[in-house]
Design a protein around this motif. Structure first.
Motif, PDB file in Angstrom:
ATOM      1  N   ALA A 171     -22.065  84.780 -36.205  1.00 53.65           N
ATOM      2  CA  ALA A 171     -22.434  84.035 -37.405  1.00 53.65           C
ATOM      3  C   ALA A 171     -21.208  83.682 -38.233  1.00 53.65           C
ATOM      4  O   ALA A 171     -20.253  84.454 -38.298  1.00 53.65           O
ATOM      5  N   PRO A 172     -21.238  82.512 -38.861  1.00 49.29           N
ATOM      6  CA  PRO A 172     -20.161  82.173 -39.801  1.00 49.29           C
ATOM      7  C   PRO A 172     -20.279  83.031 -41.050  1.00 49.29           C
ATOM      8  O   PRO A 172     -21.381  83.395 -41.470  1.00 49.29           O
ATOM      9  N   ASP A 173     -19.153  83.334 -41.648  1.00 51.27           N
ATOM     10  CA  ASP A 173     -19.133  84.140 -42.866  1.00 51.27           C
ATOM     11  C   ASP A 173     -19.415  83.231 -44.062  1.00 51.27           C
ATOM     12  O   ASP A 173     -18.503  82.874 -44.818  1.00 51.27           O
ATOM     13  N   TYR A 174     -20.674  82.866 -44.237  1.00 50.53           N
ATOM     14  CA  TYR A 174     -21.045  82.003 -45.351  1.00 50.53           C
ATOM     15  C   TYR A 174     -20.827  82.685 -46.695  1.00 50.53           C
ATOM     16  O   TYR A 174     -20.492  82.030 -47.679  1.00 50.53           O
ATOM     17  N   ARG A 345     -24.885  93.651 -30.781  1.00 51.24           N
ATOM     18  CA  ARG A 345     -23.527  93.345 -31.204  1.00 51.24           C
ATOM     19  C   ARG A 345     -23.563  92.188 -32.185  1.00 51.24           C
ATOM     20  O   ARG A 345     -24.330  91.242 -32.019  1.00 51.24           O
ATOM     21  N   ARG A 346     -22.680  92.266 -33.174  1.00 55.85           N
ATOM     22  CA  ARG A 346     -22.634  91.233 -34.199  1.00 55.85           C
ATOM     23  C   ARG A 346     -21.188  90.889 -34.506  1.00 55.85           C
ATOM     24  O   ARG A 346     -20.331  91.767 -34.557  1.00 55.85           O
ATOM     25  N   LEU A 347     -20.959  89.600 -34.698  1.00 59.31           N
ATOM     26  CA  LEU A 347     -19.614  89.125 -34.989  1.00 59.31           C
ATOM     27  C   LEU A 347     -19.686  88.112 -36.119  1.00 59.31           C
ATOM     28  O   LEU A 347     -20.472  87.161 -36.060  1.00 59.31           O
ATOM     29  N   SER A 348     -18.879  88.332 -37.156  1.00 60.24           N
ATOM     30  CA  SER A 348     -18.774  87.398 -38.274  1.00 60.24           C
ATOM     31  C   SER A 348     -17.481  86.611 -38.133  1.00 60.24           C
ATOM     32  O   SER A 348     -16.408  87.196 -37.970  1.00 60.24           O
ATOM     33  N   VAL A 349     -17.590  85.280 -38.171  1.00 58.86           N
ATOM     34  CA  VAL A 349     -16.452  84.398 -37.945  1.00 58.86           C
ATOM     35  C   VAL A 349     -16.105  83.687 -39.251  1.00 58.86           C
ATOM     36  O   VAL A 349     -16.980  83.137 -39.926  1.00 58.86           O
ATOM     37  N   ALA A 350     -14.840  83.705 -39.611  1.00 58.58           N
ATOM     38  CA  ALA A 350     -14.403  83.072 -40.849  1.00 58.58           C
ATOM     39  C   ALA A 350     -14.527  81.555 -40.762  1.00 58.58           C
ATOM     40  O   ALA A 350     -14.272  80.954 -39.722  1.00 58.58           O
ATOM     41  N   CYS A 351     -14.917  80.951 -41.868  1.00 61.82           N
ATOM     42  CA  CYS A 351     -14.942  79.492 -41.973  1.00 61.82           C
ATOM     43  C   CYS A 351     -13.565  78.994 -42.432  1.00 61.82           C
ATOM     44  O   CYS A 351     -12.774  79.760 -42.986  1.00 61.82           O
ATOM     45  N   THR A 352     -13.304  77.726 -42.205  1.00 58.01           N
ATOM     46  CA  THR A 352     -12.004  77.154 -42.536  1.00 58.01           C
ATOM     47  C   THR A 352     -12.123  76.249 -43.759  1.00 58.01           C
ATOM     48  O   THR A 352     -12.885  75.278 -43.729  1.00 58.01           O
ATOM     49  N   PRO A 353     -11.392  76.544 -44.852  1.00 59.06           N
ATOM     50  CA  PRO A 353     -11.424  75.650 -46.017  1.00 59.06           C
ATOM     51  C   PRO A 353     -10.720  74.343 -45.715  1.00 59.06           C
ATOM     52  O   PRO A 353      -9.705  74.315 -45.013  1.00 59.06           O
ATOM     53  N   VAL A 354     -11.260  73.252 -46.239  1.00 57.93           N
ATOM     54  CA  VAL A 354     -10.702  71.924 -46.006  1.00 57.93           C
ATOM     55  C   VAL A 354     -10.515  71.231 -47.353  1.00 57.93           C
ATOM     56  O   VAL A 354     -11.454  71.115 -48.141  1.00 57.93           O
ATOM     57  N   ASP A 355      -9.299  70.789 -47.614  1.00 61.76           N
ATOM     58  CA  ASP A 355      -9.011  70.055 -48.848  1.00 61.76           C
ATOM     59  C   ASP A 355      -9.493  68.617 -48.714  1.00 61.76           C
ATOM     60  O   ASP A 355      -9.052  67.888 -47.830  1.00 61.76           O
ATOM     61  N   GLY A 356     -10.385  68.217 -49.587  1.00 64.21           N
ATOM     62  CA  GLY A 356     -10.832  66.839 -49.636  1.00 64.21           C
ATOM     63  C   GLY A 356     -10.443  66.213 -50.947  1.00 64.21           C
ATOM     64  O   GLY A 356      -9.508  66.663 -51.624  1.00 64.21           O
ATOM     65  N   ASP A 357     -11.195  65.190 -51.347  1.00 63.91           N
ATOM     66  CA  ASP A 357     -10.859  64.495 -52.592  1.00 63.91           C
ATOM     67  C   ASP A 357     -11.975  64.572 -53.627  1.00 63.91           C
ATOM     68  O   ASP A 357     -12.071  63.747 -54.518  1.00 63.91           O
TER      69      ASP A 357
END
Length: 363
Positions: A171-174, A345-357
Motif C-alpha cells: 500500500a502507498p503511505d497515504y 505480509r504488509r508493505l508500505s511504500v512511500a509516495c513521491t512529492p511533485v512540485d507543480g504550479d
C-alpha cells in the motif's frame, strides 16, 4: 484448528509426525510407496484425508508442487487497458516481476456484467494459480472473507481491512504523504485549509484524512473543514460554488483535494474558481493527494505514472504513487507467502512529492 489453505505435503508431514520426504513417497504411489512401512503409510494417508489433500497431477513434478503460475485479478474493468489507464502501471509491474521470477501470469476477468465476483457459482476460480495479486477500489469483501477462510494465498495492491482477519497487501503511505503535504502548505504560511474527499469511506480515503489531521496537529492548528464530494458532476459543481463563498468568508487559502476516479472534482474546482475570478495559486492554493487522469495518452508507462496535466494545462502540486513498483512488490510478497506460509505480509511504500504550479503563499 480448521485447515483453511489448500493443504500441502508439509501440512501432512506435520500432522502425521513424519518427514516431507516420506509424505512425498506415499502420495506419489507406485513402487516408491512400497519403501514406507505400512503403519507409517497409513498414518500419512489418514492425515491427507483429514486435511482434504488431493494430488495435483499437473503440478506434482514441478518444484515445490506448484503450477508456477500466478494470478492477477482486478475488481475493476481494466482489460484491455491503454497507456492512460490508472491501473496500467500496476499491471506492468506485476507482469515484469512474474516473468523475472520464472512464473507464468494468468489474467482473470469476471464473467458477465455488473459487480465483479471472484466466486462464480460458489467456486474459487483463482485456484488454478498458486496465488493471486488482487487490485481494485470497488472490492467485494465477502469474496475476500472466503479467500481468507480457504487460506488461498493472495496479496492486495492497496491497504484493505477485513473484520476478524489480517490481509497481505502492498500500500502507498497515504498518511505520511498527506501529512507532508499539509506541512508544505503550513510552511508556506497557510493557516486556514480545507480538505475535499470522496464519500465512499474506503481505506485510501480514510488514510488520507488521518494524514490531514496529523499534519494539522503537527502545525498546532485546530481542526479544519472536511467536505465529502458527491458522485455526479452537476451536484459537485453546485456544492463547490457554495463552498467557495464560504471559504472566502472564512479565510480559507489552501485546499487539499483527493482526485476522484473521473477527476470531476478537480475539473469542477477549476471551473468554479475561474467563474468566481479566483486565480490558482495566487488567490487559492490547491494540492492534490494523488494523480489526476492525464489529458492525453502519454507515450510510455513512466509518463502514465507521473503525468498530471489536466485539460486546463495546469501541472498540479501533488504526490504520485509508485504504481509499477507496487505491482512488482506485490509479486515479491506473494512468493514470500508461498515459500514461508507464516502469516500475512504488509508493505508500505512511500509516495513521491511533485512540485507543480498550484501552490503558493497565501494572499
Amino acid at each position: 484448528m480448521t485447515q483453511r489453505r489448500r493443504p500441502t505435503q508439509v501440512d501432512i508431514a506435520r500432522a502425521a509426525g513424519v518427514s516431507q520426504a516420506t509424505v512425498s513417497l506415499v502420495v506419489s504411489g507406485g513402487q516408491a510407496s512400497s519403501q514406507v512401512a505400512e503403519q507409517t503409510r497409513r498414518a500419512v494417508l489418514d492425515a491427507a484425508a483429514a486435511l482434504g489433500y488431493t494430488v495435483n497431477t499437473a503440478a506434482r513434478s514441478l518444484k515445490g508442487g506448484r503450477n508456477r503460475m500466478l494470478g492477477l485479478y482486478t475488481f475493476e474493468p481494466v482489460f484491455p487497458v491503454d497507456q492512460r489507464d490508472f491501473y496500467f502501471p500496476f499491471l506492468l509491474g506485476v507482469e515484469e516481476a512474474t516473468a523475472e521470477f520464472g512464473y507464468d501470469l494468468l489474467l482473470f476477468s469476471s464473467v458477465g456484467t455488473g459487480e465483479r465476483r471472484i466466486y462464480s457459482g460458489g467456486i474459487n476460480r483463482l485456484k488454478v494459480a498458486d496465488g493471486c495479486v488482487l487490485l481494485g477500489r470497488h472490492i467485494d469483501r465477502a469474496d475476500l472473507a472466503d479467500l481468507v477462510r480457504e487460506d488461498f494465498p493472495f496479496v492486495f495492491v492497496g491497504r484493505r481491512e477485513l473484520p476478524g482477519a489480517e490481509l497481505s497487501y502492498v500500500a502507498p503511505d497515504y498518511v505520511g504523504a498527506t501529512r507532508d503535504m499539509v506541512r508544505r502548505l503550513t510552511d508556506a504560511g497557510h493557516r486556514r485549509l480545507a480538505y475535499l474527499r470522496p464519500a465512499d469511506h474506503q481505506e485510501p480515503t480514510r488514510d488520507r484524512e488521518a494524514g490531514f489531521r496529523a499534519g494539522l496537529a503537527d502545525a498546532g492548528l485546530p481542526d479544519q473543514p472536511v467536505h465529502e464530494m458527491p458522485d455526479d458532476a452537476v451536484t459537485t459543481t453546485d456544492l463547490l460554488t457554495d463552498l467557495l463563498q464560504r471559504w472566502r468568508a472564512d479565510g480559507v487559502t489552501a485546499l487539499l483535494v483527493e482526485p476522484s476516479e473521473d477527476d470531476q472534482t478537480v475539473a469542477a474546482l477549476e471551473r468554479v474558481a475561474a467563474a468566481a475570478g479566483l486565480r490558482i495559486p495566487e488567490d487559492l492554493s490547491v494540492a492534490l493527494l494523488g494523480d489526476p487522469a492525464p489529458s492525453s495518452s502519454p507515450s510510455s508507462a513512466a509518463s502514465a505514472a507521473s503525468a498530471a496535466v489536466t485539460p486546463s494545462g495546469r501541472d498540479w502540486t501533488r504526490f504520485t504513487l509508485p504504481r509499477e513498483d507496487m505491482g512488482r512488490a506485490a509479486v515479491g510478497l506473494l512468493l514470500e507467502i508461498l515459500d514461508a506460509d507464516d502469516g500475512p505480509r504488509r508493505l508500505s511504500v512511500a509516495c513521491t512529492p511533485v512540485d507543480g504550479d498550484s501552490v503558493g503563499s497565501p494572499p
